[in-house]
Motif scaffolding. Structure first.
Motif, PDB file in Angstrom:
ATOM      1  N   ALA A  53       4.885 -14.665  29.517  1.00 24.48           N
ATOM      2  CA  ALA A  53       4.963 -14.731  28.132  1.00 24.48           C
ATOM      3  C   ALA A  53       5.642 -15.891  27.567  1.00 24.48           C
ATOM      4  O   ALA A  53       5.510 -16.632  26.716  1.00 24.48           O
ATOM      5  CB  ALA A  53       5.462 -13.216  27.461  1.00 24.48           C
ATOM      6  N   VAL A  54       6.967 -16.213  28.328  1.00 23.37           N
ATOM      7  CA  VAL A  54       7.628 -17.156  27.888  1.00 23.37           C
ATOM      8  C   VAL A  54       6.782 -18.707  28.220  1.00 23.37           C
ATOM      9  O   VAL A  54       6.742 -19.522  27.504  1.00 23.37           O
ATOM     10  CB  VAL A  54       8.909 -17.513  28.894  1.00 23.37           C
ATOM     11  CG1 VAL A  54       9.620 -18.776  28.759  1.00 23.37           C
ATOM     12  CG2 VAL A  54       9.766 -16.519  28.448  1.00 23.37           C
ATOM     13  N   LYS A  60      -0.604 -24.542  28.613  1.00 23.88           N
ATOM     14  CA  LYS A  60      -1.600 -24.008  28.679  1.00 23.88           C
ATOM     15  C   LYS A  60      -2.047 -24.744  30.097  1.00 23.88           C
ATOM     16  O   LYS A  60      -2.342 -26.010  30.180  1.00 23.88           O
ATOM     17  CB  LYS A  60      -2.797 -24.470  27.426  1.00 23.88           C
ATOM     18  CG  LYS A  60      -3.943 -24.032  27.540  1.00 23.88           C
ATOM     19  CD  LYS A  60      -4.649 -24.033  26.289  1.00 23.88           C
ATOM     20  CE  LYS A  60      -6.040 -23.599  26.161  1.00 23.88           C
ATOM     21  NZ  LYS A  60      -6.605 -22.499  26.851  1.00 23.88           N
ATOM     22  N   LEU A  61      -2.531 -24.004  31.030  1.00 26.01           N
ATOM     23  CA  LEU A  61      -2.877 -24.468  32.135  1.00 26.01           C
ATOM     24  C   LEU A  61      -4.295 -24.393  32.340  1.00 26.01           C
ATOM     25  O   LEU A  61      -5.092 -23.190  32.181  1.00 26.01           O
ATOM     26  CB  LEU A  61      -2.327 -23.460  33.609  1.00 26.01           C
ATOM     27  CG  LEU A  61      -0.871 -23.685  33.594  1.00 26.01           C
ATOM     28  CD1 LEU A  61      -0.596 -22.860  34.818  1.00 26.01           C
ATOM     29  CD2 LEU A  61      -0.350 -24.856  33.791  1.00 26.01           C
ATOM     30  N   SER A  76       5.639 -18.895  37.595  1.00 28.86           N
ATOM     31  CA  SER A  76       6.694 -19.900  38.331  1.00 28.86           C
ATOM     32  C   SER A  76       7.332 -20.859  37.114  1.00 28.86           C
ATOM     33  O   SER A  76       8.319 -20.900  37.173  1.00 28.86           O
ATOM     34  CB  SER A  76       5.845 -20.699  39.015  1.00 28.86           C
ATOM     35  OG  SER A  76       6.739 -21.525  39.776  1.00 28.86           O
ATOM     36  N   ILE A  77       6.586 -21.204  36.169  1.00 28.27           N
ATOM     37  CA  ILE A  77       7.052 -22.027  34.914  1.00 28.27           C
ATOM     38  C   ILE A  77       8.171 -21.333  34.003  1.00 28.27           C
ATOM     39  O   ILE A  77       9.079 -21.779  33.810  1.00 28.27           O
ATOM     40  CB  ILE A  77       5.776 -22.539  34.404  1.00 28.27           C
ATOM     41  CG1 ILE A  77       5.061 -23.388  35.218  1.00 28.27           C
ATOM     42  CG2 ILE A  77       6.252 -23.372  33.008  1.00 28.27           C
ATOM     43  CD1 ILE A  77       3.685 -23.850  34.482  1.00 28.27           C
ATOM     44  N   GLU A 134       9.582  -9.120  39.286  1.00 33.34           N
ATOM     45  CA  GLU A 134       8.740  -9.124  40.344  1.00 33.34           C
ATOM     46  C   GLU A 134       8.454 -10.890  40.680  1.00 33.34           C
ATOM     47  O   GLU A 134       8.541 -11.545  39.985  1.00 33.34           O
ATOM     48  CB  GLU A 134       7.298  -8.862  40.056  1.00 33.34           C
ATOM     49  CG  GLU A 134       6.367  -8.944  41.073  1.00 33.34           C
ATOM     50  CD  GLU A 134       6.143  -7.953  42.175  1.00 33.34           C
ATOM     51  OE1 GLU A 134       5.452  -8.274  42.995  1.00 33.34           O
ATOM     52  OE2 GLU A 134       6.821  -6.863  42.123  1.00 33.34           O
ATOM     53  N   ASN A 135       8.507 -10.882  42.075  1.00 34.19           N
ATOM     54  CA  ASN A 135       8.515 -12.583  42.678  1.00 34.19           C
ATOM     55  C   ASN A 135       6.637 -12.620  42.564  1.00 34.19           C
ATOM     56  O   ASN A 135       6.095 -12.595  43.418  1.00 34.19           O
ATOM     57  CB  ASN A 135       8.739 -12.263  44.052  1.00 34.19           C
ATOM     58  CG  ASN A 135       8.715 -14.009  44.303  1.00 34.19           C
ATOM     59  OD1 ASN A 135       8.500 -15.059  43.664  1.00 34.19           O
ATOM     60  ND2 ASN A 135       9.265 -14.145  45.567  1.00 34.19           N
ATOM     61  N   ASP A 136       6.302 -13.084  41.089  1.00 42.06           N
ATOM     62  CA  ASP A 136       4.991 -13.065  40.891  1.00 42.06           C
ATOM     63  C   ASP A 136       4.340 -14.183  41.479  1.00 42.06           C
ATOM     64  O   ASP A 136       3.036 -14.270  41.776  1.00 42.06           O
ATOM     65  CB  ASP A 136       4.756 -13.171  39.332  1.00 42.06           C
ATOM     66  CG  ASP A 136       4.998 -12.063  38.441  1.00 42.06           C
ATOM     67  OD1 ASP A 136       4.869 -10.989  39.118  1.00 42.06           O
ATOM     68  OD2 ASP A 136       5.593 -12.101  37.402  1.00 42.06           O
ATOM     69  N   THR A 137       5.032 -15.087  41.940  1.00 38.77           N
ATOM     70  CA  THR A 137       4.355 -16.476  42.478  1.00 38.77           C
ATOM     71  C   THR A 137       3.721 -16.125  44.088  1.00 38.77           C
ATOM     72  O   THR A 137       2.890 -16.610  44.400  1.00 38.77           O
ATOM     73  CB  THR A 137       5.391 -17.753  42.651  1.00 38.77           C
ATOM     74  OG1 THR A 137       5.958 -17.732  41.467  1.00 38.77           O
ATOM     75  CG2 THR A 137       4.804 -18.859  43.440  1.00 38.77           C
TER      76      THR A 137
END
Length: 254
Positions: A53-54, A60-61, A76-77, A134-137
């Motif tokens: 969300a941040v 915008k990727l 990650s960002i 959670e380590n989403d990466t």
């Protein structure tokens, strides 16, 4: 000296954004203010969503790859920015924070579990509040399914917390009949967990990925470890202190 009760507070993206498209600094202040008031009696561990969300606020990727990989990149960002917001605001209330990134695979190996417990206990004993995500990466489970509810329950079980508080966007769990009638009525205390499962209507919030069903899964894990769970409306100000004083409707599962 009386031992402090240990609370694991799970905060979802919907609570942190106050159901908008931006992280609410006011909500983080509200959480910090409450913890500062309660810190003499309770020690806190936070499991917080919000990294994606941040990132969405300012990035915008573009990608031809799977949406899951885009979400992992956004996480990650966003994660360093999320922690910075917590650090800045909590510091204003005299609170110290630290970052811990965990994956579900960490809970499958005894060595990893021992390391988690030892590290977090040292942090808490030195008045640091661990902010866990959670380590989403490297892991896709939370992004796809649980919105950190399961991670919160697993962490709470491992750390033998006294209370799991899940902040959501409703006044706890409503009876199925009251939702049908558009007059939500909170189930205030749960004595029969099987009956509770039958009451749950599976809907998902705008930013969150788990919905009420994932909260029931988390409650089941906590209950198995004899941990009491509260499901409270995190959108309201003072939601923790008000729940502690029974000033607001919320669901309590013993």
């Amino acid at each position: 000296m009386q031992k402090k009760k240990r609370i694991l507070l799970k905060i979802g993206s919907n609570t942190l954004t106050k159901e908008t498209n931006n992280i609410s600094r006011g909500k983080v202040e509200d959480i910090a203010n409450q913890i500062a008031k309660l810190k003499d009696s309770y020690e806190f561990i936070i499991v917080s969503s919000g990294a994606i969300a941040v990132a969405k606020q300012f990035v915008k990727l573009e990608s031809k790859q799977s949406a899951v990989f885009v979400k992992q990149a956004l996480a990650s960002i966003g994660q360093p920015h999320l922690i910075r917001i917590y650090q800045e605001i909590f510091r204003e209330y005299g609170l110290l924070t630290s970052q811990c990134l965990l994956s579900y695979s960490d809970f499958e190996r005894q060595e990893s579990k021992t390391n988690i417990v030892n590290t977090i206990n040292i942090l808490v004993n030195n008045n640091y509040i661990p902010i866990i995500n959670e380590n989403d990466t490297v892991a896709t489970d939370e992004i796809k399914f649980g919105d950190n509810d399961k991670l919160a329950a697993l962490t709470g079980t491992l750390l033998e917390v006294d209370l799991l508080i899940i902040a959501t966007n409703t006044n706890g769990i409503y009876t199925k009949e009251s939702i049908k009638n558009n007059t939500p009525i909170t189930i205030k205390e749960v004595t029969n967990f099987e009956n509770l499962k039958n009451e749950v209507v599976n809907s998902k919030s705008s930013h969150g990925s788990g919905g009420m069903q994932s909260k029931i899964t988390a409650v089941a894990l906590a209950k198995k470890a004899n941990i009491e769970t509260w499901i409270v409306n995190g959108l309201e100000d003072n939601f923790i202190t008000n729940a502690c004083e029974n000033k607001v409707p919320f669901t309590k599962v013993k």
